[in-house]
Design a protein around this motif. Structure first.
Motif, PDB file in Angstrom:
ATOM      1  N   GLN A  81      37.127  48.978  38.490  1.00 28.61           N
ATOM      2  CA  GLN A  81      36.460  49.161  39.781  1.00 28.61           C
ATOM      3  C   GLN A  81      37.442  49.499  40.900  1.00 28.61           C
ATOM      4  O   GLN A  81      37.028  49.937  41.975  1.00 28.61           O
ATOM      5  N   ASN A  82      38.724  49.311  40.632  1.00 30.60           N
ATOM      6  CA  ASN A  82      39.753  49.589  41.631  1.00 30.60           C
ATOM      7  C   ASN A  82      40.631  50.774  41.223  1.00 30.60           C
ATOM      8  O   ASN A  82      41.849  50.774  41.419  1.00 30.60           O
ATOM      9  N   THR A 131      37.325  44.548  36.726  1.00 35.09           N
ATOM     10  CA  THR A 131      37.811  44.593  38.105  1.00 35.09           C
ATOM     11  C   THR A 131      38.851  45.693  38.289  1.00 35.09           C
ATOM     12  O   THR A 131      38.850  46.403  39.301  1.00 35.09           O
TER      13      THR A 131
END
Length: 432
Positions: free
Chosen positions: A56-57, A53
């Protein structure tokens, strides 16, 4: 005292010659597969999902490591913890924000029919008994307890990895040469009338043990020699604060040889404290969570080692607090501060160094780190880092760097800063 006061700060790079883990290794350890802590609808571990996560950021590998992962877990503990547990008032965080991945991370259930009674435990994963589950004795919510279990087990894994290199390091044949070289370096410093004050950001006792083996007594915050005790020893807090004239080795971020006890030994009331132990702490012996609020409404899980991004809050717990105070004071009166294998990544540690540069004009700073080898690395890595982290260094007279013949030693700022671009083992084999 007429002795030269020498502070030595050891970072992760200092123990690599003894088999200490790298940051990347610990990151792989923390984010590995898990049959216990996996997402609800997939086989990916919760920690691996956190890593994914972050990627992905727009987080890069430079920004993500095991401490980043641990920080996310600590933030989730804070989110799910109650502001006032006895009155069941929710945390301020949970009132205004909701976690995006609640479903993925809800792979657990309350044991024995799901009733949230005093002392309840969790099944992890869902409906599967987990024998090491913490007990909810302090009004923990199920979500909070789940992430506390996860954090506790991550810390246990790091402790286990530390033990592989730190337990009986002087008896390991592969360490013989570097052991001897370290002992010779310390002995030479002592014979040159240096008062040695050692501090480490690692979780071991290696340098304390090696120094004791050459008959130089070292106080580590607990009254104990090189051999570990058979029973737990409380810290000598007054001596940590008052004794400025002993040779020391303080673990600023805790130790794998420390243990957190949740209840006062006399009253048995909930009052977490830390002791020195024999280093054989198992998950099965840690059943009671030690939750503290250092800031109002912000719950932290007290562990024997400090990692993640809550170091400043946890450093206010005894004996972390007193050891940090000793480091702060030692930097202010030091003649030299040696920094070995530390990347200047902890603000609370850097503050002590920054303060010393500003208010201790006689102090000289010596860095040992191969990351700064070569002119390019000096210009691209060291200079920007120093200007950003400890800008006080540029208040000194700027002079052209003076290099040794082999290029491994550079002196800057009219002698205020010396950079040795060797690994610690290479340096110890031939100290400049």
């Amino acid at each position: 005292m007429d002795k030269k006061r020498t502070v030595i700060l050891f970072g992760a790079g200092a123990v690599i010659p003894w088999g200490g883990p790298s940051t990347s290794e610990l990151t792989e350890l923390v984010t590995g597969k898990s049959s216990t802590y996996c997402c609800l609808d997939s086989e990916i571990s919760v920690t691996a999902h956190i890593y994914k996560t972050l990627k992905q950021n727009k987080y890069t590998n430079e920004h993500i490591n095991f401490e980043t992962i641990i920080n996310v877990i600590e933030e989730l503990i804070l989110h799910y913890a109650q502001f006032e547990p006895q009155d069941e008032i929710p945390s301020i965080n949970s009132v205004f924000f909701q976690p995006k991945y609640f479903k993925e991370y809800s792979n657990f259930s309350i044991r024995n029919g799901g009733e949230k009674r005093h002392g309840y435990k969790l099944d992890i994963p869902l409906n599967k008994e987990y024998v090491y589950s913490l007990s909810a004795y302090n009004h923990e919510t199920p979500e909070q307890l789940y992430f506390m279990n996860l954090l506790r087990d991550i810390i246990a894994g790091i402790n286990s990895r530390v033990m592989k290199y730190a337990y009986h390091p002087t008896d390991k044949p592969e360490n013989e040469i570097v052991n001897t070289n370290f002992q010779k370096w310390i002995k030479d410093l002592v014979e040159e009338n240096n008062l040695i004050r050692m501090y480490t950001l690692n979780y071991d006792r290696i340098f304390k043990i090696l120094t004791e083996k050459i008959n130089i007594p070292i106080f580590e915050g607990f009254e104990c020699g090189a051999e570990l005790p058979y029973s737990n020893i409380d810290p000598d807090v007054r001596r940590i604060v008052e004794d400025q004239n002993s040779y020391t080795h303080y673990n600023l971020h805790g130790s794998s040889f420390w243990e957190v006890l949740a209840h006062d030994e006399d009253s048995q009331l909930f009052n977490p404290y830390i002791t020195l132990s024999d280093g054989t702490i198992l998950k099965s012996s840690v059943e009671d969570p030690s939750i503290l609020q250092m800031d109002k409404g912000k719950n932290i899980l007290l562990t024997n080692i400090i990692t993640g991004y809550q170091k400043t809050q946890k450093s206010f717990v005894t004996p972390f607090r007193q050891m940090q105070a000793a480091f702060d004071k030692d930097c202010l009166v030091a003649d030299e501060i040696w920094i070995v294998g530390y990347s200047l990544g902890d603000a609370h540690i850097n503050t002590s160094i920054k303060t010393a540069l500003k208010y201790n004009p006689k102090m000289k700073l010596i860095l040992i780190d191969p990351a700064y080898d070569g002119v390019d690395n000096y210009n691209k890595k060291l200079v920007p880092k120093l200007i950003y982290i400890i800008p006080e260094i540029v208040n000194n007279e700027r002079t052209d760097p003076i290099y040794s013949k082999d290029g491994k030693k550079c002196i800057y700022f009219n002698g205020k800063l010396t950079v040795i671009t060797s690994g610690f083992d290479e340096f110890l084999a031939d100290p400049f």
